[in-house]
Design an enzyme around this catalytic site. Structure first.
Site, PDB file in Angstrom:
ATOM      1  N   HIS A   1      50.476 -40.849-118.847  1.00 10.48           N
ATOM      2  CA  HIS A   1      49.201 -40.231-118.450  1.00 10.48           C
ATOM      3  C   HIS A   1      48.716 -40.879-117.170  1.00 10.48           C
ATOM      4  O   HIS A   1      49.308 -41.824-116.677  1.00 10.48           O
ATOM      5  CB  HIS A   1      48.175 -40.309-119.586  1.00 10.48           C
ATOM      6  CG  HIS A   1      47.752 -41.683-119.977  1.00 10.48           C
ATOM      7  ND1 HIS A   1      48.633 -42.623-120.492  1.00 10.48           N
ATOM      8  CD2 HIS A   1      46.543 -42.304-119.939  1.00 10.48           C
ATOM      9  CE1 HIS A   1      47.969 -43.741-120.755  1.00 10.48           C
ATOM     10  NE2 HIS A   1      46.705 -43.567-120.419  1.00 10.48           N
TER      11      HIS A   1
ATOM     12  N   HIS B   1      46.031 -42.688-116.215  1.00 10.91           N
ATOM     13  CA  HIS B   1      45.207 -43.897-116.076  1.00 10.91           C
ATOM     14  C   HIS B   1      45.869 -44.955-115.183  1.00 10.91           C
ATOM     15  O   HIS B   1      47.078 -45.188-115.281  1.00 10.91           O
ATOM     16  CB  HIS B   1      44.877 -44.497-117.448  1.00 10.91           C
ATOM     17  CG  HIS B   1      43.769 -43.755-118.142  1.00 10.91           C
ATOM     18  ND1 HIS B   1      43.571 -43.805-119.508  1.00 10.91           N
ATOM     19  CD2 HIS B   1      42.792 -42.938-117.651  1.00 10.91           C
ATOM     20  CE1 HIS B   1      42.518 -43.050-119.822  1.00 10.91           C
ATOM     21  NE2 HIS B   1      42.038 -42.517-118.717  1.00 10.91           N
TER      22      HIS B   1
ATOM     23  N   ASP C   1      46.067 -48.100-115.188  1.00 14.47           N
ATOM     24  CA  ASP C   1      46.836 -49.212-115.766  1.00 14.47           C
ATOM     25  C   ASP C   1      48.210 -48.750-116.258  1.00 14.47           C
ATOM     26  O   ASP C   1      48.983 -49.549-116.813  1.00 14.47           O
ATOM     27  CB  ASP C   1      46.046 -49.926-116.881  1.00 14.47           C
ATOM     28  CG  ASP C   1      45.626 -49.010-118.007  1.00 14.47           C
ATOM     29  OD1 ASP C   1      45.282 -47.839-117.745  1.00 14.47           O
ATOM     30  OD2 ASP C   1      45.647 -49.449-119.182  1.00 14.47           O
ATOM     31  N   HIS C   2      48.532 -47.489-116.055  1.00 10.55           N
ATOM     32  CA  HIS C   2      49.863 -46.958-116.380  1.00 10.55           C
ATOM     33  C   HIS C   2      50.586 -46.428-115.130  1.00 10.55           C
ATOM     34  O   HIS C   2      51.766 -46.085-115.211  1.00 10.55           O
ATOM     35  CB  HIS C   2      49.752 -45.836-117.425  1.00 10.55           C
ATOM     36  CG  HIS C   2      49.185 -46.315-118.734  1.00 10.55           C
ATOM     37  ND1 HIS C   2      49.952 -46.434-119.873  1.00 10.55           N
ATOM     38  CD2 HIS C   2      47.944 -46.751-119.066  1.00 10.55           C
ATOM     39  CE1 HIS C   2      49.185 -46.901-120.856  1.00 10.55           C
ATOM     40  NE2 HIS C   2      47.970 -47.101-120.383  1.00 10.55           N
TER      41      HIS C   2
ATOM     42  N   HIS D   1      43.497 -38.435-125.598  1.00  8.91           N
ATOM     43  CA  HIS D   1      43.071 -39.635-124.859  1.00  8.91           C
ATOM     44  C   HIS D   1      42.685 -39.216-123.438  1.00  8.91           C
ATOM     45  O   HIS D   1      41.642 -39.593-122.926  1.00  8.91           O
ATOM     46  CB  HIS D   1      44.229 -40.628-124.863  1.00  8.91           C
ATOM     47  CG  HIS D   1      44.009 -41.858-124.030  1.00  8.91           C
ATOM     48  ND1 HIS D   1      43.051 -42.801-124.339  1.00  8.91           N
ATOM     49  CD2 HIS D   1      44.622 -42.306-122.891  1.00  8.91           C
ATOM     50  CE1 HIS D   1      43.094 -43.769-123.431  1.00  8.91           C
ATOM     51  NE2 HIS D   1      44.033 -43.482-122.545  1.00  8.91           N
TER      52      HIS D   1
ATOM     53  N   ASP E   1      49.000 -44.172-124.633  1.00  9.00           N
ATOM     54  CA  ASP E   1      47.715 -44.549-125.242  1.00  9.00           C
ATOM     55  C   ASP E   1      47.273 -43.537-126.296  1.00  9.00           C
ATOM     56  O   ASP E   1      46.077 -43.367-126.536  1.00  9.00           O
ATOM     57  CB  ASP E   1      46.624 -44.670-124.157  1.00  9.00           C
ATOM     58  CG  ASP E   1      46.802 -45.922-123.314  1.00  9.00           C
ATOM     59  OD1 ASP E   1      47.726 -46.712-123.593  1.00  9.00           O
ATOM     60  OD2 ASP E   1      46.017 -46.112-122.365  1.00  9.00           O
TER      61      ASP E   1
ATOM     62  N   HIS F   1      49.658 -50.642-125.236  1.00 10.21           N
ATOM     63  CA  HIS F   1      48.789 -51.831-125.254  1.00 10.21           C
ATOM     64  C   HIS F   1      49.027 -52.692-126.487  1.00 10.21           C
ATOM     65  O   HIS F   1      49.428 -52.195-127.536  1.00 10.21           O
ATOM     66  CB  HIS F   1      47.310 -51.431-125.271  1.00 10.21           C
ATOM     67  CG  HIS F   1      46.808 -50.847-123.991  1.00 10.21           C
ATOM     68  ND1 HIS F   1      46.260 -51.605-122.992  1.00 10.21           N
ATOM     69  CD2 HIS F   1      46.790 -49.561-123.557  1.00 10.21           C
ATOM     70  CE1 HIS F   1      45.894 -50.823-121.984  1.00 10.21           C
ATOM     71  NE2 HIS F   1      46.204 -49.570-122.297  1.00 10.21           N
TER      72      HIS F   1
HETATM   73 ZN   LIG Z   1      44.922 -44.710-120.983  1.00 14.37          ZN
END
Ligand SMILES: [Zn+2]
Length: 245
Positions: free
Chosen positions: A63, A65, A67-68, A120, A139, A177
């Site tokens: 996805h 985000h 942090d990915h 999400h 996530d 995570h």
């Molecule tokens: Zn995420």
């Protein structure tokens, strides 16, 4: 903490790399391809690839985000690899070169399956490799928990979780995570029983800084309150409780 953890399967190796605060990025590699999954940071991935003599051919994002995906451009620049991710997020995923929708993909000579799992985020994909019974959940599903509803509805997330539940129980869950211990605390608070063995095992692992990921669907079906929810209403209630936990 080790800088990576190695999982050897029949058709490929998975190198699990703790990055940022509590994210996991993965390198999936066999003799035909090397794919980096959800690189939230380029530097540790590039140095790991150099250390292990790997040349990424693909980046896969579950996805959009940051942090990915934050490592996408740096890794692409270093190795010239392709970037695959959810089709409808083309404008939010840096460097996307191929948009994926639900259906089969071939990666490193292996047949994989892209599962669409919104909730999400508006678009979110899971990557399933049937041969070795491996699922990358980003996530959507965590060990003992699930992702927050940032963009999608509770109904969408509930349906996404039902798709995961339909996979074989032996499926190994590689998520985005390390939230497991906090998730177990929540599971306990909503009355999930028989968590002791898992709690002891995961606490020991975390004391040594060892990842609790991967989990298995078999275990999650026993301990994960969000997978145990019997209706959208029950799921919605749990998600609200967890948001304020
Ligand atoms: Zn995420």
């Amino acid at each position: 903490m080790e800088s990576h953890y190695l999982h050897q399967f029949e058709s490929f190796k998975i190198i699990q790399i703790p990055i940022l605060k509590d994210n996991y990025a993965y390198i999936l590699t066999n003799e035909k391809c090397t794919a980096v999954i959800d690189p939230g940071d380029a530097t540790p991935i590039i140095s790991k690839c150099k250390e292990l003599n790997l040349w990424p051919t693909h980046i896969l994002n579950t996805h959009h985000h940051w942090d990915h995906t934050n490592g996408n451009l740096g890794i692409k620049e270093e190795f010239g690899c392709e970037v695959w991710g959810p089709l409808s997020e083309a404008d939010r995923i840096p460097g996307l070169s191929k948009g994926l929708t639900e259906g089969p993909i071939i990666l490193g000579g292996l047949n994989g399956q892209v599962l669409s799992a919104p909730g999400h985020t508006k678009a979110h994909i899971l990557l399933y490799f049937k041969l070795d019974q491996i699922l990358f959940t980003g996530d959507v599903l965590f060990c003992g928990g699930c992702g927050r509803l940032f963009e999608g509805s509770a109904n969408e997330m509930y349906i996404s979780l039902q798709k995961i539940k339909a996979l074989p129980a032996q499926t190994r869950i590689f998520c985005g995570h390390e939230y497991s211990l906090k998730n177990l605390e929540f599971a306990k608070s909503v009355g999930i029983k028989n968590l002791e063995t898992t709690e002891i095992a995961w606490t020991r692992q975390r004391e040594k800084n060892i990842p609790t990921v991967p989990s298995t669907l078999e275990l999650e079906l026993k301990i994960n309150p969000f997978l145990l929810a019997r209706s959208v209403e029950e799921f919605t209630q749990l998600r609200l409780l967890k948001d304020n936990f």
